[in-house]
Design a protein around this motif. Structure first.
Motif, PDB file in Angstrom:
ATOM      1  N   ALA A   1      12.836 -42.397 -25.055  1.00 36.86           N
ATOM      2  CA  ALA A   1      13.857 -43.103 -24.268  1.00 36.86           C
ATOM      3  C   ALA A   1      13.599 -42.933 -22.767  1.00 36.86           C
ATOM      4  O   ALA A   1      13.617 -43.905 -21.999  1.00 36.86           O
ATOM      5  N   ALA A   2      13.304 -41.699 -22.362  1.00 37.83           N
ATOM      6  CA  ALA A   2      13.052 -41.425 -20.941  1.00 37.83           C
ATOM      7  C   ALA A   2      11.771 -42.115 -20.492  1.00 37.83           C
ATOM      8  O   ALA A   2      11.658 -42.582 -19.347  1.00 37.83           O
TER       9      ALA A   2
ATOM     10  N   ALA B   1       8.347 -52.662 -21.057  1.00 37.32           N
ATOM     11  CA  ALA B   1       8.475 -51.201 -21.075  1.00 37.32           C
ATOM     12  C   ALA B   1       8.450 -50.639 -22.491  1.00 37.32           C
ATOM     13  O   ALA B   1       7.772 -49.638 -22.765  1.00 37.32           O
TER      14      ALA B   1
ATOM     15  N   LYS C   1      10.413 -49.254 -17.016  1.00 36.25           N
ATOM     16  CA  LYS C   1      11.219 -50.424 -16.636  1.00 36.25           C
ATOM     17  C   LYS C   1      10.760 -50.974 -15.287  1.00 36.25           C
ATOM     18  O   LYS C   1      10.864 -52.177 -15.029  1.00 36.25           O
TER      19      LYS C   1
ATOM     20  N   THR D   1      10.501 -44.934 -21.842  1.00 37.44           N
ATOM     21  CA  THR D   1      10.808 -46.370 -21.748  1.00 37.44           C
ATOM     22  C   THR D   1      11.481 -46.677 -20.415  1.00 37.44           C
ATOM     23  O   THR D   1      11.124 -47.627 -19.714  1.00 37.44           O
ATOM     24  N   GLU D   2      12.444 -45.835 -20.061  1.00 37.42           N
ATOM     25  CA  GLU D   2      13.162 -45.985 -18.796  1.00 37.42           C
ATOM     26  C   GLU D   2      12.185 -45.971 -17.615  1.00 37.42           C
ATOM     27  O   GLU D   2      12.279 -46.812 -16.709  1.00 37.42           O
TER      28      GLU D   2
ATOM     29  N   ARG E   1       9.180 -36.458 -17.667  1.00 42.66           N
ATOM     30  CA  ARG E   1      10.097 -37.235 -18.509  1.00 42.66           C
ATOM     31  C   ARG E   1       9.706 -36.931 -19.942  1.00 42.66           C
ATOM     32  O   ARG E   1       8.525 -36.953 -20.274  1.00 42.66           O
TER      33      ARG E   1
END
Lengths: 129, 129
Positions: B55-56, B29, B62, B58-59, B51
């Motif tokens: 960070a969002a 990710a 996942k 990458t999430e 998003r």
């Protein structure tokens, strides 16, 4: 929005995309522009100065009145109020025949009218037949 | 922008799109998210809540870490700082194998990082192999 409302929206978008390709092939600028909302924007190619509003959009499509075009839908994807579609346009202009397969990205209002169009293609994608 | 600057921009975008599909297949990710600009937006599918930020994003990716994916670019079109591309993702999740061929629309900054991504597809486009 319920599932059936979303399905109906998708169906309206699908109908407009088919009507758009048919209208480009038929080659009457006003008929193509009639598929757009009054205050729609058109960027063809994407990144060029947007044409805004029905009159400017009609003017843009005057080009297809001088040529003979056939269109073919290759792939259509719809998500929410957005469609992206890969299609082929074969253009006869005088003795020359050109072929191009852009990906157009459109957004739509609740009535299925086009609110924005961005055509993603480059001159290098064009082939002379 | 000169012609050679425009060509260089197109080449950077092409490189990022290929890197993106390779990174999705590799399934890390953070590596996928590293192709995005810091304040990029992601809508997958288009019309869903965007998003925003690394960070969002990458999430969001996942999800691909839990599955085995292969990717294949079918068609890529680039105009200005926009790319639209039709691609195939084959996902193995446990005993099931799914196949989907979305059209993604991305915009890019001058360094070729993704500034926005909108994935145009619907659940009905998914096939179970």
């Amino acid at each position: 929005m319920t599932v059936s409302e979303a399905d109906a929206r998708t169906q309206r978008i699908r109908t407009t995309v088919h009507a758009y390709l048919d209208a480009v092939a038929a080659g009457v600028a006003a008929d193509i522009a009639a598929l757009y909302a009054d205050d729609a924007t058109l960027e063809d190619p994407a990144g060029s100065e947007p044409r805004v509003g029905r009159a400017a959009i009609t003017e843009f499509y005057k080009g297809v009145e001088a040529t003979e075009n056939t269109t073919e839908l290759l792939t259509l994807r719809i998500a929410g109020s957005t469609a992206a579609f890969h299609f082929r346009v074969v253009t006869k202009a005088g003795e020359q025949t050109y072929e191009i397969e852009p990906i157009d990205v459109m957004t739509f209002d609740d009535e299925g009218r086009i609110t924005s169009m961005r055509a993603v293609w480059a001159p290098s994608d064009m082939r002379v037949r």
